[in-house]
Scaffold this motif. Structure first.
Motif, PDB file in Angstrom:
ATOM      1  N   LEU A  93      74.932 -25.431  35.459  1.00  0.00           N
ATOM      2  CA  LEU A  93      73.488 -25.201  35.830  1.00  0.00           C
ATOM      3  C   LEU A  93      73.510 -24.655  37.020  1.00  0.00           C
ATOM      4  O   LEU A  93      72.200 -24.218  37.417  1.00  0.00           O
ATOM      5  CB  LEU A  93      72.400 -26.730  35.113  1.00  0.00           C
ATOM      6  CG  LEU A  93      72.361 -26.527  33.848  1.00  0.00           C
ATOM      7  CD1 LEU A  93      71.467 -27.813  33.793  1.00  0.00           C
ATOM      8  CD2 LEU A  93      71.628 -25.422  33.651  1.00  0.00           C
ATOM      9  N   ALA A  94      73.950 -26.397  38.228  1.00  0.00           N
ATOM     10  CA  ALA A  94      74.117 -25.179  39.773  1.00  0.00           C
ATOM     11  C   ALA A  94      74.241 -23.799  39.286  1.00  0.00           C
ATOM     12  O   ALA A  94      73.634 -23.271  40.525  1.00  0.00           O
ATOM     13  CB  ALA A  94      74.257 -26.835  39.983  1.00  0.00           C
ATOM     14  N   MET A  96      74.568 -21.834  37.553  1.00  0.00           N
ATOM     15  CA  MET A  96      73.758 -20.411  37.384  1.00  0.00           C
ATOM     16  C   MET A  96      72.527 -20.630  37.909  1.00  0.00           C
ATOM     17  O   MET A  96      72.375 -19.022  38.611  1.00  0.00           O
ATOM     18  CB  MET A  96      73.251 -20.681  35.654  1.00  0.00           C
ATOM     19  CG  MET A  96      74.529 -20.769  35.165  1.00  0.00           C
ATOM     20  SD  MET A  96      74.774 -19.271  33.813  1.00  0.00           S
ATOM     21  CE  MET A  96      72.989 -18.634  33.381  1.00  0.00           C
ATOM     22  N   GLU A  97      71.724 -21.274  38.793  1.00  0.00           N
ATOM     23  CA  GLU A  97      70.609 -21.194  39.347  1.00  0.00           C
ATOM     24  C   GLU A  97      71.519 -20.561  40.325  1.00  0.00           C
ATOM     25  O   GLU A  97      70.562 -19.603  41.178  1.00  0.00           O
ATOM     26  CB  GLU A  97      70.245 -22.888  39.816  1.00  0.00           C
ATOM     27  CG  GLU A  97      69.014 -23.035  40.522  1.00  0.00           C
ATOM     28  CD  GLU A  97      69.352 -22.540  41.666  1.00  0.00           C
ATOM     29  OE1 GLU A  97      68.101 -21.908  42.576  1.00  0.00           O
ATOM     30  OE2 GLU A  97      70.314 -22.692  42.883  1.00  0.00           O
ATOM     31  N   LEU A  98      72.749 -20.358  41.693  1.00  0.00           N
ATOM     32  CA  LEU A  98      72.639 -19.736  42.380  1.00  0.00           C
ATOM     33  C   LEU A  98      73.236 -18.388  41.928  1.00  0.00           C
ATOM     34  O   LEU A  98      72.652 -17.571  42.271  1.00  0.00           O
ATOM     35  CB  LEU A  98      73.915 -20.484  43.520  1.00  0.00           C
ATOM     36  CG  LEU A  98      74.203 -19.871  44.495  1.00  0.00           C
ATOM     37  CD1 LEU A  98      73.354 -20.153  45.685  1.00  0.00           C
ATOM     38  CD2 LEU A  98      75.118 -20.411  45.274  1.00  0.00           C
ATOM     39  N   LEU A 101      69.551 -17.018  38.836  1.00  0.00           N
ATOM     40  CA  LEU A 101      68.757 -17.253  38.360  1.00  0.00           C
ATOM     41  C   LEU A 101      67.697 -17.146  39.747  1.00  0.00           C
ATOM     42  O   LEU A 101      66.566 -16.955  39.517  1.00  0.00           O
ATOM     43  CB  LEU A 101      67.937 -18.919  38.088  1.00  0.00           C
ATOM     44  CG  LEU A 101      69.090 -19.422  36.561  1.00  0.00           C
ATOM     45  CD1 LEU A 101      68.132 -20.963  36.384  1.00  0.00           C
ATOM     46  CD2 LEU A 101      68.125 -18.590  35.720  1.00  0.00           C
ATOM     47  N   ARG A 102      68.169 -17.374  41.034  1.00  0.00           N
ATOM     48  CA  ARG A 102      67.918 -16.917  42.279  1.00  0.00           C
ATOM     49  C   ARG A 102      67.201 -15.589  42.428  1.00  0.00           C
ATOM     50  O   ARG A 102      67.055 -15.100  42.638  1.00  0.00           O
ATOM     51  CB  ARG A 102      68.169 -17.974  43.199  1.00  0.00           C
ATOM     52  CG  ARG A 102      68.351 -18.956  43.523  1.00  0.00           C
ATOM     53  CD  ARG A 102      69.304 -19.337  44.637  1.00  0.00           C
ATOM     54  NE  ARG A 102      69.159 -19.152  45.814  1.00  0.00           N
ATOM     55  CZ  ARG A 102      68.000 -19.230  46.688  1.00  0.00           C
ATOM     56  NH1 ARG A 102      67.030 -20.089  46.344  1.00  0.00           N
ATOM     57  NH2 ARG A 102      68.368 -18.815  48.041  1.00  0.00           N
ATOM     58  N   GLY A 106      64.021 -15.203  40.831  1.00  0.00           N
ATOM     59  CA  GLY A 106      63.435 -15.722  42.174  1.00  0.00           C
ATOM     60  C   GLY A 106      62.593 -14.233  42.742  1.00  0.00           C
ATOM     61  O   GLY A 106      63.151 -13.032  41.964  1.00  0.00           O
ATOM     62  N   ASP A 114      74.019 -14.342  47.226  1.00  0.00           N
ATOM     63  CA  ASP A 114      73.698 -16.156  46.265  1.00  0.00           C
ATOM     64  C   ASP A 114      75.041 -15.320  45.455  1.00  0.00           C
ATOM     65  O   ASP A 114      75.714 -16.726  45.212  1.00  0.00           O
ATOM     66  CB  ASP A 114      72.818 -16.023  46.034  1.00  0.00           C
ATOM     67  CG  ASP A 114      71.993 -16.054  46.851  1.00  0.00           C
ATOM     68  OD1 ASP A 114      71.754 -17.140  48.054  1.00  0.00           O
ATOM     69  OD2 ASP A 114      70.128 -16.046  45.984  1.00  0.00           O
ATOM     70  N   SER A 150      78.079 -28.991  42.450  1.00  0.00           N
ATOM     71  CA  SER A 150      76.721 -29.068  42.159  1.00  0.00           C
ATOM     72  C   SER A 150      76.118 -30.041  43.437  1.00  0.00           C
ATOM     73  O   SER A 150      75.306 -29.582  43.814  1.00  0.00           O
ATOM     74  CB  SER A 150      76.581 -30.400  40.990  1.00  0.00           C
ATOM     75  OG  SER A 150      77.084 -29.583  40.170  1.00  0.00           O
ATOM     76  N   VAL A 157      70.258 -25.880  49.438  1.00  0.00           N
ATOM     77  CA  VAL A 157      69.444 -25.552  48.713  1.00  0.00           C
ATOM     78  C   VAL A 157      68.015 -25.685  50.394  1.00  0.00           C
ATOM     79  O   VAL A 157      67.477 -24.154  50.215  1.00  0.00           O
ATOM     80  CB  VAL A 157      67.790 -26.191  47.944  1.00  0.00           C
ATOM     81  CG1 VAL A 157      66.550 -26.024  47.668  1.00  0.00           C
ATOM     82  CG2 VAL A 157      68.716 -26.307  47.205  1.00  0.00           C
TER      83      VAL A 157
END
Length: 195
Positions: A93-94, A96-98, A101-102, A106, A114, A150, A157
């Motif tokens: 998840l961490a 994938m967020e970086l 998702l961002r 975003g 990123d 993570s 962040v």
């Protein structure tokens, strides 16, 4: 872990953060040609670079001890296998967020940075986990990846929200170095002394 070992970890991590921040800052300044007016500016600049590295290393140490507490509680609440799957899930998840998702969800204007940062963190984390497994045992692979990916992404962040690549490098380099150093030295600090 006794007080002497904790103080050793504190000071050596401060040195790692300061040195890596100094090197990263000087490289950034060299590539962006910063003008320093005189000797006083040079020494003030060096003090700022070292000071930021020391502050980042303290931030890294806070994250490290938060990770140790989380790992202790997680392994106490969940079974060993369940806690490993939770760590894998949080790590994915961490990342994938970086990486995604961002960029896609975003309003990031420079998403390629990123993605590059995520790949760099993944590669350094895999190398660190490999070295940790070689130094200890196979069960260190998942906790090391969890911590290096993570926790590092959570710690970054604030600087990622700034959106300036130079700031990300200047803060990220000592943060990643301090995190890798702390996880790699942990088993040596916890080894009982020969009597």
């Amino acid at each position: 872990m006794n007080l002497k070992k904790w103080i050793y970890l504190l000071w050596t991590t401060l040195v790692v953060g300061a040195v890596v921040s100094l090197v990263a800052g000087l490289l950034l300044q060299w590539t962006h040609t910063v003008q320093l007016n005189g000797t006083a500016d040079f020494f003030v600049n060096m003090a700022i670079l070292l000071g930021v590295g020391i502050m980042v290393s303290v931030y890294s140490q806070m994250g490290f001890f938060a990770y140790l507490m989380l790992n202790y509680m997680g392994s106490g609440v969940f079974s060993k296998v369940t806690w490993r799957y939770i760590q894998i899930g949080l790590t994915v998840l961490a990342l994938m967020e970086l990486l995604f998702l961002r960029v896609f969800l975003g309003e990031e204007k420079n998403g390629i940075s990123d993605v590059v940062l995520g790949i760099i963190i993944l590669v350094i984390s895999c190398v660190t986990a490999y070295l940790k497994v070689k130094a200890t045992n196979n069960s260190a692979w998942i906790p090391t990846l969890f911590y290096m990916i993570s926790v590092t992404i959570v710690e970054m962040v604030g600087v990622l929200n700034i959106g300036v690549d130079q700031a990300t490098v200047w803060i990220g380099a000592p943060l990643i170095a301090c995190n890798a150093y702390q996880i790699m030295i942990l088993h040596r600090l916890l080894k009982p002394a020969n009597r």
